[in-house]
Design a protein around this motif. Structure first.
Motif, PDB file in Angstrom:
ATOM      1  N   GLU A  96       0.880  -1.158  -0.422  1.00 56.79           N
ATOM      2  CA  GLU A  96       0.268   0.121  -0.231  1.00 56.79           C
ATOM      3  C   GLU A  96       1.072   1.475   0.022  1.00 56.79           C
ATOM      4  OE1 GLU A  96      -3.305   1.566   3.162  1.00 56.79           O
ATOM      5  OE2 GLU A  96      -3.748  -0.404   2.190  1.00 56.79           O
ATOM      6  N   THR A 133      -9.221  11.263 -15.499  1.00 53.57           N
ATOM      7  CA  THR A 133      -9.964  10.740 -14.272  1.00 53.57           C
ATOM      8  C   THR A 133      -8.848  10.779 -12.648  1.00 53.57           C
ATOM      9  OG1 THR A 133     -10.071   8.200 -14.902  1.00 53.57           O
ATOM     10  CG2 THR A 133     -11.616   9.915 -15.749  1.00 53.57           C
ATOM     11  N   ILE A 134      -9.254  10.811 -12.260  1.00 53.85           N
ATOM     12  CA  ILE A 134      -8.734  10.706 -10.547  1.00 53.85           C
ATOM     13  C   ILE A 134      -8.492   9.085 -11.516  1.00 53.85           C
ATOM     14  CG2 ILE A 134      -8.815   9.502  -8.022  1.00 53.85           C
ATOM     15  CD1 ILE A 134     -10.623  12.066  -7.713  1.00 53.85           C
ATOM     16  N   GLU A 135      -9.127   7.695 -11.844  1.00 50.26           N
ATOM     17  CA  GLU A 135      -8.567   6.262 -12.044  1.00 50.26           C
ATOM     18  C   GLU A 135      -7.807   6.517 -12.839  1.00 50.26           C
ATOM     19  OE1 GLU A 135      -9.720   3.761  -9.433  1.00 50.26           O
ATOM     20  OE2 GLU A 135     -10.701   4.815  -8.424  1.00 50.26           O
ATOM     21  N   GLU A 136      -8.385   6.863 -13.197  1.00 49.76           N
ATOM     22  CA  GLU A 136      -7.213   7.304 -15.084  1.00 49.76           C
ATOM     23  C   GLU A 136      -4.966   7.315 -14.175  1.00 49.76           C
ATOM     24  OE1 GLU A 136      -6.597   8.290 -18.676  1.00 49.76           O
ATOM     25  OE2 GLU A 136      -7.861   8.979 -18.028  1.00 49.76           O
ATOM     26  N   THR A 137      -5.520   8.071 -12.985  1.00 46.03           N
ATOM     27  CA  THR A 137      -4.129   8.830 -13.052  1.00 46.03           C
ATOM     28  C   THR A 137      -3.868   8.040 -11.769  1.00 46.03           C
ATOM     29  OG1 THR A 137      -5.143  11.137 -13.159  1.00 46.03           O
ATOM     30  CG2 THR A 137      -3.330  10.455 -11.018  1.00 46.03           C
ATOM     31  N   LYS A 138      -4.392   7.449 -11.307  1.00 48.71           N
ATOM     32  CA  LYS A 138      -3.933   6.175  -9.726  1.00 48.71           C
ATOM     33  C   LYS A 138      -3.606   4.720 -10.508  1.00 48.71           C
ATOM     34  CE  LYS A 138      -6.246   5.173  -6.554  1.00 48.71           C
ATOM     35  NZ  LYS A 138      -7.630   4.938  -5.723  1.00 48.71           N
ATOM     36  N   THR A 139      -4.384   5.004 -11.887  1.00 54.67           N
ATOM     37  CA  THR A 139      -3.429   3.244 -12.491  1.00 54.67           C
ATOM     38  C   THR A 139      -2.119   4.037 -13.160  1.00 54.67           C
ATOM     39  OG1 THR A 139      -5.844   2.851 -13.560  1.00 54.67           O
ATOM     40  CG2 THR A 139      -4.148   1.715 -14.730  1.00 54.67           C
ATOM     41  N   ASN A 140      -1.869   4.919 -13.931  1.00 53.43           N
ATOM     42  CA  ASN A 140      -0.928   4.917 -14.084  1.00 53.43           C
ATOM     43  C   ASN A 140       0.050   5.354 -13.710  1.00 53.43           C
ATOM     44  OD1 ASN A 140      -1.447   5.189 -16.871  1.00 53.43           O
ATOM     45  ND2 ASN A 140      -2.430   7.207 -16.527  1.00 53.43           N
ATOM     46  N   ARG A 192       0.617   3.292 -10.213  1.00 53.81           N
ATOM     47  CA  ARG A 192       0.477   2.224  -9.808  1.00 53.81           C
ATOM     48  C   ARG A 192       1.626   1.757 -10.793  1.00 53.81           C
ATOM     49  NH1 ARG A 192      -4.443   0.966  -9.386  1.00 53.81           N
ATOM     50  NH2 ARG A 192      -4.522  -0.269 -11.374  1.00 53.81           N
TER      51      ARG A 192
END
Length: 72
Positions: free
Chosen positions: A4, A33-40, A42
């Motif tokens: 984490e 998007t926030i999710e796309e940003t977090k995926t990138n 990661r």
């Protein structure tokens, strides 16, 4: 490997979002998007760790012991 990490996400001036991970210097991501940003983000973290591991293992002697350490 499961771990984490902290994602610090901000709105980008040109639109969308950008993020950094303070625990992994050099890791950053961006997206619409926030999710796309977090995926990138990661994916960037995974690439950095993979590169560091490959680099370190390249110089190990054949008799070096590799084992796992659990944290947390």
């Amino acid at each position: 490997m499961k771990a984490e990490f902290t994602a610090i996400i901000e709105t980008a001036p040109e639109g969308g979002f950008w993020a950094i991970c303070p625990e992994v210097p050099g890791a950053n991501g961006q997206g619409e998007t926030i999710e796309e940003t977090k995926t990138n983000l990661r994916q960037a973290i995974e690439l950095i760790f993979e590169d560091r591991k490959t680099d370190i293992l390249r110089g190990l002697p054949n008799d070096a012991i590799q084992d796992k350490v659990l944290i947390g």
